[in-house]
Motif scaffolding. Structure first.
Motif, PDB file in Angstrom:
ATOM      1  N   CYS A  11      13.030   4.663  -1.373  1.00 23.39           N
ATOM      2  CA  CYS A  11      11.646   4.678  -1.875  1.00 23.39           C
ATOM      3  C   CYS A  11      10.898   5.924  -1.440  1.00 23.39           C
ATOM      4  O   CYS A  11       9.728   5.849  -1.077  1.00 23.39           O
ATOM      5  N   ARG A  48       3.643   2.933   0.223  1.00 25.69           N
ATOM      6  CA  ARG A  48       4.956   2.513  -0.220  1.00 25.69           C
ATOM      7  C   ARG A  48       5.900   2.726   0.952  1.00 25.69           C
ATOM      8  O   ARG A  48       5.577   3.431   1.902  1.00 25.69           O
ATOM      9  N   TYR A  74       6.269  -8.535  -1.258  1.00 26.02           N
ATOM     10  CA  TYR A  74       6.463  -7.098  -1.458  1.00 26.02           C
ATOM     11  C   TYR A  74       7.332  -6.833  -2.688  1.00 26.02           C
ATOM     12  O   TYR A  74       6.988  -6.010  -3.553  1.00 26.02           O
ATOM     13  N   VAL A  91       6.498  -4.900  -6.226  1.00 27.16           N
ATOM     14  CA  VAL A  91       7.269  -3.767  -6.746  1.00 27.16           C
ATOM     15  C   VAL A  91       7.736  -4.055  -8.170  1.00 27.16           C
ATOM     16  O   VAL A  91       7.576  -3.220  -9.077  1.00 27.16           O
ATOM     17  N   ARG A 150       0.266  -2.859  -7.494  1.00 27.60           N
ATOM     18  CA  ARG A 150       0.100  -2.010  -6.320  1.00 27.60           C
ATOM     19  C   ARG A 150      -0.699  -2.694  -5.226  1.00 27.60           C
ATOM     20  O   ARG A 150      -0.465  -2.458  -4.048  1.00 27.60           O
ATOM     21  N   GLU A 179       1.782  -5.008  -3.451  1.00 28.69           N
ATOM     22  CA  GLU A 179       2.753  -4.185  -2.723  1.00 28.69           C
ATOM     23  C   GLU A 179       2.129  -3.621  -1.453  1.00 28.69           C
ATOM     24  O   GLU A 179       2.704  -3.705  -0.356  1.00 28.69           O
ATOM     25  N   HIS A 180       0.932  -3.068  -1.601  1.00 29.49           N
ATOM     26  CA  HIS A 180       0.229  -2.490  -0.461  1.00 29.49           C
ATOM     27  C   HIS A 180      -0.144  -3.552   0.575  1.00 29.49           C
ATOM     28  O   HIS A 180       0.055  -3.364   1.774  1.00 29.49           O
TER      29      HIS A 180
END
Length: 291
Positions: free
Chosen positions: A19, A59, A142, A146, A151, A154-155
């Protein structure tokens, strides 16, 4: 340390090479109070482009892994920068801990006298959220973020993971020095051993389960609480129930649970504050001073 924690650490490290993408700098609107108390940090105009939780959206890459070390140092050094209000909060936490310690024996006896088969079944289902489930839950959220290209999710998951890693490091260190005997092996809440004693009976303080679940709960409450008011209620409600199960199962004194919750909350709030501070320093948005 539980296998689930090793799973989390390993997953983060294994994902890093896959990533290696630049850190995003998404932005939406922000309220004036979205950057709390950084000394002389100027106030923000409501028109400033920034999200409530942050501009920087992590990320799994070198920047994120580096930020874990940076935020660990930032969190550990915070007490040296406390001011009046911070010491007042610390006094409330320690004062409450002292009161609970004074009543730890009575609280233990009351809970143990009122056990039922129904409550035992319920606590057996809730207890794993404090240790076994939380790392896996973060991983699932998570991956969901993805795959769905969400986002925010994910964050938020990466922030929760970072807070959990730092919290675990701090509470593990605390347990090395503060060797309090677990209530399963004694009726004396003030039974301690010397630091570095490897006897597992003296691993009561603070509650790792409570610290884990509170760290995760605080991360999601802080990031999603403004937009979804039910999130803090659900997150902290589950954390509270998890702490209750640790006392019900006679694995921790009530003061262990309280300090575990306080430490998890403090670490996560500090980690999120550190991230916002880095957003300011990196110039990811323009500050507009409000007269």
């Amino acid at each position: 340390m539980r296998t689930s924690h090793y799973f989390l650490y390993g997953a983060l490290l294994l994902l890093a090479p896959c990533c290696l993408m630049a850190q995003d700098k998404d932005s939406t609107k922000v309220a004036k109070d979205s950057l709390p108390a950084f000394g002389n940090t100027p106030k923000l105009d409501t028109a400033t482009n920034l999200s409530q939780d942050s501009v920087i959206r992590y990320r799994v890459n070198g920047t994120y892994l580096k930020s874990i070390i940076q935020d660990l140092g930032y969190t550990a050094s915070r007490p040296f920068h406390w001011q009046g209000r911070d010491f007042a909060k610390f006094g409330v936490v320690m004062g409450t801990a002292g009161l609970l310690m004074a009543g730890d024996y009575e609280i233990k006896q009351f809970i143990q006298r009122n056990k039922t088969s129904g409550l035992t079944k319920v606590t057996d289902q809730i207890e794993p959220f404090g240790n076994a489930y939380s790392p896996y839950l973060i991983g699932v959220l998570y991956l969901t973020g993805v795959v769905s290209k969400n986002r925010n999710l994910e964050h938020a998951s990466l922030m929760a993971a970072k807070s959990l890693l730092i919290s675990t490091a701090l509470y593990t260190t605390a347990k090395i020095f503060i060797r309090r005997q677990r209530p399963t092996t004694t009726d004396h809440p003030f039974s301690y051993s010397a630091p570095f004693n490897g006897d597992k009976r003296f691993t009561s303080f603070p509650s790792g389960h409570m610290l884990t679940v509170t760290s995760v709960a605080t991360a999601f409450a802080e990031i999603y609480g403004k937009d979804y008011p039910w999130v803090p209620w659900a997150a902290y409600g589950l954390a509270t129930l998890t702490g209750a199960t640790r006392m019900y199962q006679n694995r921790h004194w009530s003061s262990d649970v309280w300090i575990g919750a306080s430490l998890g909350w403090f670490v996560t709030r500090t980690v999120i504050r550190s991230q916002r501070r880095h957003s300011v320093k990196k110039g990811t948005y323009s500050l507009q001073v409000v007269p």
